[in-house]
Design a protein around this motif. Structure first.
Motif, PDB file in Angstrom:
ATOM      1  N   ALA A 128     -47.662  62.976  -4.698  1.00 45.71           N
ATOM      2  CA  ALA A 128     -46.735  63.854  -3.971  1.00 45.71           C
ATOM      3  C   ALA A 128     -46.417  63.335  -2.578  1.00 45.71           C
ATOM      4  O   ALA A 128     -45.406  63.714  -1.980  1.00 45.71           O
ATOM      5  N   MET A 129     -47.274  62.474  -2.044  1.00 48.93           N
ATOM      6  CA  MET A 129     -47.060  61.944  -0.696  1.00 48.93           C
ATOM      7  C   MET A 129     -45.907  60.954  -0.649  1.00 48.93           C
ATOM      8  O   MET A 129     -45.306  60.719   0.397  1.00 48.93           O
ATOM      9  N   LEU A 130     -45.563  60.373  -1.797  1.00 49.83           N
ATOM     10  CA  LEU A 130     -44.595  59.280  -1.813  1.00 49.83           C
ATOM     11  C   LEU A 130     -43.156  59.779  -1.815  1.00 49.83           C
ATOM     12  O   LEU A 130     -42.404  59.574  -2.759  1.00 49.83           O
ATOM     13  N   THR A 131     -42.789  60.417  -0.722  1.00 49.29           N
ATOM     14  CA  THR A 131     -41.393  60.793  -0.519  1.00 49.29           C
ATOM     15  C   THR A 131     -40.611  59.557  -0.106  1.00 49.29           C
ATOM     16  O   THR A 131     -41.176  58.513   0.241  1.00 49.29           O
ATOM     17  N   ASN A 132     -39.298  59.673  -0.119  1.00 53.74           N
ATOM     18  CA  ASN A 132     -38.452  58.559   0.329  1.00 53.74           C
ATOM     19  C   ASN A 132     -38.805  58.125   1.742  1.00 53.74           C
ATOM     20  O   ASN A 132     -38.900  56.937   2.042  1.00 53.74           O
ATOM     21  N   GLY A 133     -38.999  59.115   2.619  1.00 50.10           N
ATOM     22  CA  GLY A 133     -39.293  58.795   4.012  1.00 50.10           C
ATOM     23  C   GLY A 133     -40.598  58.046   4.172  1.00 50.10           C
ATOM     24  O   GLY A 133     -40.693  57.092   4.949  1.00 50.10           O
ATOM     25  N   VAL A 134     -41.636  58.471   3.441  1.00 49.27           N
ATOM     26  CA  VAL A 134     -42.935  57.816   3.542  1.00 49.27           C
ATOM     27  C   VAL A 134     -42.874  56.403   2.968  1.00 49.27           C
ATOM     28  O   VAL A 134     -43.407  55.454   3.558  1.00 49.27           O
ATOM     29  N   ILE A 135     -42.208  56.238   1.825  1.00 49.15           N
ATOM     30  CA  ILE A 135     -42.101  54.904   1.234  1.00 49.15           C
ATOM     31  C   ILE A 135     -41.358  53.956   2.179  1.00 49.15           C
ATOM     32  O   ILE A 135     -41.767  52.809   2.384  1.00 49.15           O
ATOM     33  N   ASN A 136     -40.280  54.425   2.766  1.00 55.19           N
ATOM     34  CA  ASN A 136     -39.545  53.583   3.706  1.00 55.19           C
ATOM     35  C   ASN A 136     -40.406  53.220   4.918  1.00 55.19           C
ATOM     36  O   ASN A 136     -40.358  52.092   5.415  1.00 55.19           O
ATOM     37  N   GLN A 137     -41.196  54.186   5.403  1.00 57.36           N
ATOM     38  CA  GLN A 137     -42.068  53.919   6.545  1.00 57.36           C
ATOM     39  C   GLN A 137     -43.131  52.878   6.188  1.00 57.36           C
ATOM     40  O   GLN A 137     -43.423  51.967   6.969  1.00 57.36           O
ATOM     41  N   LEU A 138     -43.692  52.989   5.001  1.00 53.12           N
ATOM     42  CA  LEU A 138     -44.684  52.009   4.552  1.00 53.12           C
ATOM     43  C   LEU A 138     -44.057  50.632   4.384  1.00 53.12           C
ATOM     44  O   LEU A 138     -44.671  49.612   4.718  1.00 53.12           O
ATOM     45  N   ARG A 139     -42.851  50.572   3.861  1.00 51.22           N
ATOM     46  CA  ARG A 139     -42.165  49.288   3.700  1.00 51.22           C
ATOM     47  C   ARG A 139     -41.892  48.642   5.056  1.00 51.22           C
ATOM     48  O   ARG A 139     -42.081  47.437   5.238  1.00 51.22           O
ATOM     49  N   ARG A 140     -41.442  49.441   6.009  1.00 50.20           N
ATOM     50  CA  ARG A 140     -41.177  48.883   7.341  1.00 50.20           C
ATOM     51  C   ARG A 140     -42.464  48.382   7.989  1.00 50.20           C
ATOM     52  O   ARG A 140     -42.474  47.382   8.704  1.00 50.20           O
ATOM     53  N   THR A 141     -43.561  49.079   7.739  1.00 51.81           N
ATOM     54  CA  THR A 141     -44.823  48.752   8.390  1.00 51.81           C
ATOM     55  C   THR A 141     -45.525  47.567   7.753  1.00 51.81           C
ATOM     56  O   THR A 141     -46.058  46.698   8.452  1.00 51.81           O
ATOM     57  N   PHE A 142     -45.501  47.476   6.418  1.00 51.75           N
ATOM     58  CA  PHE A 142     -46.375  46.531   5.728  1.00 51.75           C
ATOM     59  C   PHE A 142     -45.674  45.394   5.001  1.00 51.75           C
ATOM     60  O   PHE A 142     -46.332  44.449   4.579  1.00 51.75           O
ATOM     61  N   SER A 143     -44.358  45.456   4.822  1.00 55.10           N
ATOM     62  CA  SER A 143     -43.676  44.382   4.106  1.00 55.10           C
ATOM     63  C   SER A 143     -43.389  43.213   5.037  1.00 55.10           C
ATOM     64  O   SER A 143     -42.995  43.402   6.190  1.00 55.10           O
ATOM     65  N   ARG A 144     -43.535  42.006   4.495  1.00 54.90           N
ATOM     66  CA  ARG A 144     -43.143  40.814   5.247  1.00 54.90           C
ATOM     67  C   ARG A 144     -41.904  40.173   4.650  1.00 54.90           C
ATOM     68  O   ARG A 144     -41.282  39.340   5.267  1.00 54.90           O
TER      69      ARG A 144
END
Length: 267
Positions: free
Chosen positions: A155-171
């Motif tokens: 349930a935590m994986l909303t669009n906003g959270v996924i985008n935030q994780l991508r910005r933070t952890f993707s290279r």
């Protein structure tokens, strides 16, 4: 600290296939399941599953295993980072030793297991900026060679959270989640995101669902971890009583063991 009674069930995961047309594609039906070795190949992986599926136990054990093999690895609960307002203060002693050794010579890879993303921001699931900033700053990310494994409930994986994780952890190349159709797994968990395209890049954020236990795994867990000698009979009775949801994960199996379906079944 890893569970001294840990039982290696060879847990499996399914990486989500992402497309505009179908959203998350649950590959359990196709048998496309992978083990920890594949999850750990990615720069950053999110592992999601409902409560009692064993996410925390598995991540603690993987951190301990990597350390025993001579690698640098730490496990930390994100809620502790938030509560302490400090990454270092949130670490347990053996995790702190591995972290301090890495900090003294931060040229090698360190694997950081961040547990329970959903518990770090219970009032505002779209705002994880503070605890994530504390964690990434402590390991000098993205300048340092860090691999990330992050656990959460679906349930935590909303669009906003996924985008935030991508910005933070993707290279690698970063995509944005957009509102779209809902896709439901065999376990009836729903993730509220679709993506515009599929990118296969080990440096981008990967999302894995932890698979339910298969019958043989459930029997072994009940016998070896819960000391239930008549495990197959208990599971057969649970199935007849419509308790299949309790057969899919360690927490549910513990409940079945306590119920005593064979000798003292509830009315």
């Amino acid at each position: 600290m890893a569970d001294s009674k840990y039982l290696d069930l060879q847990r499996k995961f399914v990486e989500h296939e992402l497309s505009a047309a179908t959203g998350f594609r649950w590959a359990d039906f196709d048998g496309k399941k992978v083990g920890w070795s594949v999850v750990l190949l990615r720069r950053a992986s999110v592992v999601h599953a409902p409560a009692t599926f064993g996410k925390t136990t598995e991540m603690e054990e993987q951190a301990s295993r990597l350390r025993s093999e001579g690698h640098k690895a730490i496990f930390v609960a994100l809620r502790r980072v938030r509560a302490e307002s400090s990454f270092e203060a949130a670490l347990l002693p053996e995790e702190r030793v591995s972290y301090d050794e890495w900090r003294s010579n931060p040229t090698s890879t360190i694997t950081v297991f961040l547990d329970s993303l959903d518990e770090a921001s219970p009032k505002n699931s779209d705002d994880l900026s503070l605890p994530l900033a504390l964690v990434t700053r402590a390991v000098s990310w993205p300048a340092s060679d860090v691999r990330w494994v992050i656990s959460t409930r679906p349930a935590m994986l909303t669009n906003g959270v996924i985008n935030q994780l991508r910005r933070t952890f993707s290279r690698g190349q970063t995509l944005s989640a957009t509102t779209g159709a809902r896709s439901t797994s065999p376990g009836q968990t729903t993730v509220h995101s679709v993506f515009s395209e599929r990118v296969v890049d080990p440096e981008t954020l990967a999302i894995f669902s932890m698979s339910s236990l298969e019958s043989a795994q459930a029997v072994r867990y009940m016998r070896e971890r819960l000391s239930v000698s008549r495990a197959p009979e208990v599971l057969a009775m649970a199935s007849r009583r419509g308790l299949n949801n309790l057969m899919s994960n360690p927490g549910g199996l513990s409940m079945l063991a306590d119920i005593d379906l064979l000798d003292h079944p509830p009315d």
